[in-house]
Design an enzyme around this catalytic site. Structure first.
Site, PDB file in Angstrom:
ATOM      1  N   LYS A   1     102.091  39.941  64.358  1.00 46.01           N
ATOM      2  CA  LYS A   1     101.100  38.924  63.992  1.00 46.01           C
ATOM      3  C   LYS A   1      99.787  39.038  64.739  1.00 46.01           C
ATOM      4  O   LYS A   1      99.734  39.421  65.891  1.00 46.01           O
ATOM      5  CB  LYS A   1     101.679  37.531  64.262  1.00 46.01           C
TER       6      LYS A   1
ATOM      7  N   GLU B   1      91.042  28.423  63.232  1.00 46.59           N
ATOM      8  CA  GLU B   1      91.847  27.258  62.832  1.00 46.59           C
ATOM      9  C   GLU B   1      91.461  26.027  63.640  1.00 46.59           C
ATOM     10  O   GLU B   1      91.395  24.914  63.117  1.00 46.59           O
ATOM     11  CB  GLU B   1      93.335  27.561  63.019  1.00 46.59           C
TER      12      GLU B   1
ATOM     13  N   SER C   1     101.803  36.296  68.189  1.00 49.63           N
ATOM     14  CA  SER C   1     102.903  35.336  68.084  1.00 49.63           C
ATOM     15  C   SER C   1     103.936  35.679  69.147  1.00 49.63           C
ATOM     16  O   SER C   1     104.142  36.843  69.472  1.00 49.63           O
ATOM     17  CB  SER C   1     103.535  35.439  66.696  1.00 49.63           C
TER      18      SER C   1
ATOM     19  N   HIS D   1      86.171  27.707  42.372  1.00 52.75           N
ATOM     20  CA  HIS D   1      87.599  27.334  42.265  1.00 52.75           C
ATOM     21  C   HIS D   1      88.500  28.309  43.028  1.00 52.75           C
ATOM     22  O   HIS D   1      89.665  28.459  42.702  1.00 52.75           O
ATOM     23  CB  HIS D   1      88.067  27.259  40.810  1.00 52.75           C
TER      24      HIS D   1
END
Ligand code: ARG
Length: 472
Positions: free
Chosen positions: A291, A298, A285, A164
């Site tokens: 970043k 992804e 970024s 979970h």
């Protein structure tokens, strides 16, 4: 609409046509824009066909020689990128044959004896998918090897295991990585299985009914590396199971990669900080200088969208199609090419990510002890040492966890007196199972997370993968 001379109609099949196709007809009909990817396979199959026709005395040896030389030249042009594909010729099969006519003249016209584009495309596509499977299988083995090596190097690194997405029990990082090695092993098995069923040759089924020429289908099947000719000509030209199976296996593989990619994305957040990726596999970024984004992971996570969609798309194209060939089946290729190329890319990207990945032992170790993750070890200790049934031990442990939570300490910091309030039989010895290190060490059951298990499994995989020959 003006009537145009027959010479403007498609010169490969335009005999009975007196008008050229409407522009929009060409637009919807032509597949050359994408099926040119099948050109190498088309040439390969044509060479096998020509050799068989000559061996059977259906065309002369001289014609076969000229056809073969012409096809070799065409292959050279395709590889050099100088072959000119024409949309008016519709597809790869007619483009190749038309060029052959330019190169060798009349013998080219004999190549299409005892075959049709229906068995041709079925053969080409099988060869293409088979080549892809071999390459993908090898790439997956490389990814497994990268994972197994990393698992071996970190077989005793403790991290939280989750259910979970809540800390459940401590596990080792190596164990976690080996879970993916198992998944990829099944993925390879599915691909190998699809390959076995795929490996029958449709060539010679001709349009749908077979042919009156005395062809030798066993000879072409063997020349093209197939196990046997497909047994039913109707099935041979209308079957696309081999693509469906491969796409299904590809979709499942993509799901596995996506799950791992998601974990990497989570692990890379500063809140987790379980792993680091170098500049080679992250991006910055354009506005936020601090970043470091996990774009590669992804994108691997996202690729499953188009891969699973390709499977769905072809299922829907095939659903309800009567035997045998229908032009609908031309829609099998673009989605498949895209899906298979995407998966290959995703596998390679993931291999690079795994090789680059550096675990953060401190962050993982600290997180491993959070969330009372050794509560099961405590319950097991009570069963073992006090002889209580597991259900009762579970209940007592629950109360101890509640006490630890309300006083804000980890289980291994909770004073013995507090534990003894829940059961007087608990002794000092209980602390030996409450550390995460001892917890993972104790899980030495077959397939469990104990470092010694993980090392053994990782090494067995490495040995197997290093010596396995790669077909792709
Ligand atoms: N381009 C066609 C395809 O991809 C080849 C087969 C065409 N056959 C036909 N009878 N029109 O399916």
């Amino acid at each position: 609409m003006t009537k145009t001379p027959a010479s403007d109609a498609n010169k490969m099949w335009g005999g009975r046509f007196s008008m050229s196709p409407a522009e929009i007809m060409q637009e919807i009909n032509a597949s050359i824009g994408f099926d040119k990817a099948l050109a190498p396979q088309d040439v390969r199959a044509s060479k096998a066909h020509a050799a068989m026709l000559a061996a059977q005395g259906i065309i002369s040896k001289d014609d076969a020689r000229k056809i073969t030389a012409g096809l070799d030249r065409i292959l050279g042009e395709i590889e050099a990128g100088t072959f000119e594909f024409s949309r008016a010729l519709e597809d790869v099969h007619m483009n190749v044959e038309s060029r052959l006519k330019q190169l060798v003249g009349d013998p080219a016209g004999r190549l299409h004896t005892a075959r049709s584009r229906n068995d041709q495309v079925a053969t080409d596509f099988r060869l293409f998918v088979r080549d892809w499977i071999d390459g993908a299988e090898a790439a997956l083995a490389d990814l497994q090897l990268a994972l197994a090596r990393k698992a071996d190097a970190h077989c005793d690194l403790v991290m939280p295991g989750f259910t979970h997405l809540q800390p459940a029990q401590p596990v080792t990082f190596g164990h976690h990585l080996l879970a993916y090695v198992e998944m990829l092993g099944r993925d390879r098995g599915r691909l190998a299985d699809a390959r076995k069923r795929l490996n029958e040759c449709p060539l010679g089924a001709a349009a749908l009914a077979g042919t009156s020429f005395p062809i030798d289908r066993h000879m072409t099947a063997e020349a093209l590396g197939f196990d046997r000719p497909a047994a039913n000509s109707l099935d041979a030209v209308s079957d696309r199971d081999f693509v469906l199976e491969t796409l299904a296996a590809a979709a499942i593989t993509a799901v596995h990669l996506s799950r791992f990619a998601e974990e990497i994305v989570i692990w890379l957040t500063p809140q987790f900080a379980f792993v680091r990726l170098s500049d080679r596999f992250t991006t910055g970024s354009s506005i936020m200088p601090q970043k470091r984004n996990p774009d590669a992971a992804e994108l691997v996570r996202a690729k499953v969208g188009r891969i699973a969609a390709a499977f769905q798309s072809l299922l829907v194209v095939m659903k309800g199609l009567p035997l045998t060939y229908s032009k609908d089946m031309q829609e099998d290729k673009e989605v498949t090419f895209d899906a298979l190329a995407s998966l290959r890319l995703a596998i390679s990207a993931m291999t690079g990510i795994v090789e680059d990945l550096k675990p953060n032992a401190a962050a993982m170790g600290e997180a491993a002890g959070s969330g009372f993750s050794t509560a099961t070890d405590l319950a097991d200790w009570i069963v073992r040492s006090l002889g209580l049934p597991f259900r009762d031990a579970h209940h007592i442990t629950g109360r101890i966890v509640a006490a630890a939570e309300s006083s804000g300490v980890a289980l291994d910091r909770l004073p013995l007196e507090v534990m003894r309030e829940m059961h007087p039989g608990i002794t000092e010895d209980v602390y030996s199972v409450l550390s995460v290190r001892n917890s993972v060490k104790s899980r030495a059951s077959y397939g469990g997370t104990a470092p010694q298990n993980v090392r053994k499994m990782a090494r067995a995989w490495i040995k197997r993968l290093e010596k396995a020959p790669r077909k792709g």
